[in-house]
Design a protein around this motif. Structure first.
Motif, PDB file in Angstrom:
ATOM      1  N   PRO A 130       0.832  -1.215   0.000  1.00  0.00           N
ATOM      2  CA  PRO A 130       0.000   0.000   0.000  1.00  0.00           C
ATOM      3  C   PRO A 130       0.863   1.259   0.000  1.00  0.00           C
ATOM      4  N   GLY A 131       0.539   2.152  -0.895  1.00  0.00           N
ATOM      5  CA  GLY A 131       1.243   3.421  -0.957  1.00  0.00           C
ATOM      6  C   GLY A 131       1.271   3.987  -2.352  1.00  0.00           C
ATOM      7  N   PHE A 132       1.355   5.287  -2.434  1.00  0.00           N
ATOM      8  CA  PHE A 132       1.332   5.955  -3.736  1.00  0.00           C
ATOM      9  C   PHE A 132       2.717   5.992  -4.377  1.00  0.00           C
ATOM     10  N   PHE A 133       3.743   6.162  -3.579  1.00  0.00           N
ATOM     11  CA  PHE A 133       5.107   6.199  -4.103  1.00  0.00           C
ATOM     12  C   PHE A 133       5.497   4.843  -4.678  1.00  0.00           C
ATOM     13  N   THR A 134       5.250   3.767  -3.916  1.00  0.00           N
ATOM     14  CA  THR A 134       5.587   2.429  -4.398  1.00  0.00           C
ATOM     15  C   THR A 134       4.722   2.046  -5.604  1.00  0.00           C
ATOM     16  N   ASP A 135       3.464   2.473  -5.610  1.00  0.00           N
ATOM     17  CA  ASP A 135       2.610   2.203  -6.769  1.00  0.00           C
ATOM     18  C   ASP A 135       3.130   2.917  -8.008  1.00  0.00           C
ATOM     19  N   GLY A 136       3.566   4.136  -7.832  1.00  0.00           N
ATOM     20  CA  GLY A 136       4.100   4.885  -8.978  1.00  0.00           C
ATOM     21  C   GLY A 136       5.328   4.218  -9.566  1.00  0.00           C
ATOM     22  N   PHE A 137       6.245   3.790  -8.705  1.00  0.00           N
ATOM     23  CA  PHE A 137       7.440   3.118  -9.201  1.00  0.00           C
ATOM     24  C   PHE A 137       7.095   1.748  -9.773  1.00  0.00           C
ATOM     25  N   GLY A 138       6.131   1.062  -9.158  1.00  0.00           N
ATOM     26  CA  GLY A 138       5.690  -0.235  -9.668  1.00  0.00           C
ATOM     27  C   GLY A 138       5.094  -0.127 -11.058  1.00  0.00           C
ATOM     28  N   PHE A 139       4.252   0.883 -11.284  1.00  0.00           N
ATOM     29  CA  PHE A 139       3.673   1.081 -12.618  1.00  0.00           C
ATOM     30  C   PHE A 139       4.745   1.473 -13.633  1.00  0.00           C
ATOM     31  N   LEU A 140       5.744   2.237 -13.198  1.00  0.00           N
ATOM     32  CA  LEU A 140       6.854   2.563 -14.101  1.00  0.00           C
ATOM     33  C   LEU A 140       7.596   1.307 -14.549  1.00  0.00           C
ATOM     34  N   LEU A 141       7.781   0.356 -13.627  1.00  0.00           N
ATOM     35  CA  LEU A 141       8.465  -0.886 -13.977  1.00  0.00           C
ATOM     36  C   LEU A 141       7.644  -1.766 -14.920  1.00  0.00           C
ATOM     37  N   LEU A 142       6.355  -1.530 -15.011  1.00  0.00           N
ATOM     38  CA  LEU A 142       5.525  -2.285 -15.948  1.00  0.00           C
ATOM     39  C   LEU A 142       5.543  -1.673 -17.345  1.00  0.00           C
ATOM     40  N   PHE A 143       6.187  -0.549 -17.495  1.00  0.00           N
ATOM     41  CA  PHE A 143       6.306   0.128 -18.789  1.00  0.00           C
ATOM     42  C   PHE A 143       7.578  -0.392 -19.471  1.00  0.00           C
ATOM     43  N   PRO A 144       7.457  -1.178 -20.569  1.00  0.00           N
ATOM     44  CA  PRO A 144       8.628  -1.822 -21.180  1.00  0.00           C
ATOM     45  C   PRO A 144       9.787  -0.886 -21.528  1.00  0.00           C
ATOM     46  N   PRO A 145       9.557   0.325 -22.064  1.00  0.00           N
ATOM     47  CA  PRO A 145      10.718   1.196 -22.324  1.00  0.00           C
ATOM     48  C   PRO A 145      11.477   1.589 -21.045  1.00  0.00           C
ATOM     49  N   PHE A 146      10.757   1.746 -19.940  1.00  0.00           N
ATOM     50  CA  PHE A 146      11.425   2.061 -18.677  1.00  0.00           C
ATOM     51  C   PHE A 146      12.263   0.872 -18.210  1.00  0.00           C
ATOM     52  N   ARG A 147      11.724  -0.354 -18.346  1.00  0.00           N
ATOM     53  CA  ARG A 147      12.496  -1.549 -17.994  1.00  0.00           C
ATOM     54  C   ARG A 147      13.737  -1.663 -18.868  1.00  0.00           C
ATOM     55  N   HIS A 148      13.594  -1.343 -20.148  1.00  0.00           N
ATOM     56  CA  HIS A 148      14.748  -1.397 -21.048  1.00  0.00           C
ATOM     57  C   HIS A 148      15.809  -0.377 -20.624  1.00  0.00           C
ATOM     58  N   LEU A 149      15.373   0.806 -20.212  1.00  0.00           N
ATOM     59  CA  LEU A 149      16.302   1.827 -19.726  1.00  0.00           C
ATOM     60  C   LEU A 149      17.041   1.334 -18.481  1.00  0.00           C
ATOM     61  N   ILE A 150      16.324   0.732 -17.552  1.00  0.00           N
ATOM     62  CA  ILE A 150      16.948   0.203 -16.335  1.00  0.00           C
ATOM     63  C   ILE A 150      17.937  -0.906 -16.694  1.00  0.00           C
ATOM     64  N   THR A 151      17.533  -1.792 -17.615  1.00  0.00           N
ATOM     65  CA  THR A 151      18.421  -2.879 -18.035  1.00  0.00           C
ATOM     66  C   THR A 151      19.684  -2.332 -18.670  1.00  0.00           C
ATOM     67  N   THR A 152      19.554  -1.321 -19.492  1.00  0.00           N
ATOM     68  CA  THR A 152      20.716  -0.706 -20.139  1.00  0.00           C
ATOM     69  C   THR A 152      21.636  -0.073 -19.099  1.00  0.00           C
ATOM     70  N   MET A 153      21.070   0.598 -18.108  1.00  0.00           N
ATOM     71  CA  MET A 153      21.876   1.217 -17.059  1.00  0.00           C
ATOM     72  C   MET A 153      22.626   0.160 -16.249  1.00  0.00           C
ATOM     73  N   ILE A 154      21.948  -0.931 -15.910  1.00  0.00           N
ATOM     74  CA  ILE A 154      22.596  -1.993 -15.135  1.00  0.00           C
ATOM     75  C   ILE A 154      23.676  -2.664 -15.967  1.00  0.00           C
ATOM     76  N   ARG A 155      23.377  -2.922 -17.232  1.00  0.00           N
ATOM     77  CA  ARG A 155      24.342  -3.588 -18.108  1.00  0.00           C
ATOM     78  C   ARG A 155      25.605  -2.741 -18.278  1.00  0.00           C
ATOM     79  N   SER A 156      25.462  -1.420 -18.303  1.00  0.00           N
ATOM     80  CA  SER A 156      26.631  -0.560 -18.471  1.00  0.00           C
ATOM     81  C   SER A 156      27.538  -0.586 -17.237  1.00  0.00           C
ATOM     82  N   ARG A 157      26.980  -0.934 -16.080  1.00  0.00           N
ATOM     83  CA  ARG A 157      27.769  -0.978 -14.855  1.00  0.00           C
ATOM     84  C   ARG A 157      28.394  -2.342 -14.590  1.00  0.00           C
TER      85      ARG A 157
END
Length: 152
Positions: free
Chosen positions: A86-113
């Motif tokens: 329960p919460g608005f902040f966690t829901d916002g980040f959770g919905f962002l993670l369900l957006f495929p371009p955002f997941r791809h951005l996160i994957t690219t950032m992790i892969r670069s490190r």
């Protein structure tokens, strides 16, 4: 240290957002919004999880690198946990993670490190020694002769 800060900051942010939203729209509408985001998030996690599972199976069948669908699957699983919290902040980040371009951005950032070895997936064996013959054998040196044991 960063994890400790997150465990302190996220609940404080959630409490502040609950107070602000509850003050603006009231208690029951706030609770209804939290409940609806959990239900909608569960449906989205289920559908996107099935898509990623299909992509993972396809990468295994085609002998392709499975790290991308595995990373997306892990992020969808994490998104589901955030959306059920329960919460608005966690829901916002959770919905962002369900957006495929955002997941791809996160994957690219992790892969670069990360540093990784170059792994080549192939259905053919690369270093086959053609001088090796695969066969079965029976050791007859320890067997007795058909007429009985020999005496010397």
């Amino acid at each position: 240290m960063r994890l400790l800060i997150a465990f302190i900051a996220v609940p404080l942010i959630e409490i502040g957002l609950f107070i602000q939203v509850g003050d603006a729209i009231g208690l029951w509408p706030t609770l209804l919004v939290v409940l609806l985001t959990a239900i909608a998030g569960t449906a989205l996690v289920r559908s996107q999880g099935a898509q990623v599972l299909s992509a993972l199976q396809g990468s295994f069948q085609a002998m392709k690198d499975p790290t991308e669908p595995l990373a997306h699957g892990a992020m969808i699983l994490f998104a589901g946990a955030l959306l059920l919290t329960p919460g608005f902040f966690t829901d916002g980040f959770g919905f962002l993670l369900l957006f495929p371009p955002f997941r791809h951005l996160i994957t690219t950032m992790i892969r670069s490190r990360l540093k990784s070895a170059n792994v080549n997936f192939s259905s053919q064996q690369a270093d086959v020694d053609h001088n090796v013959i695969d066969a079965e054998y029976t050791d007859i040196s320890a067997q007795q002769s058909p007429t009985g044991p020999t005496k010397h």
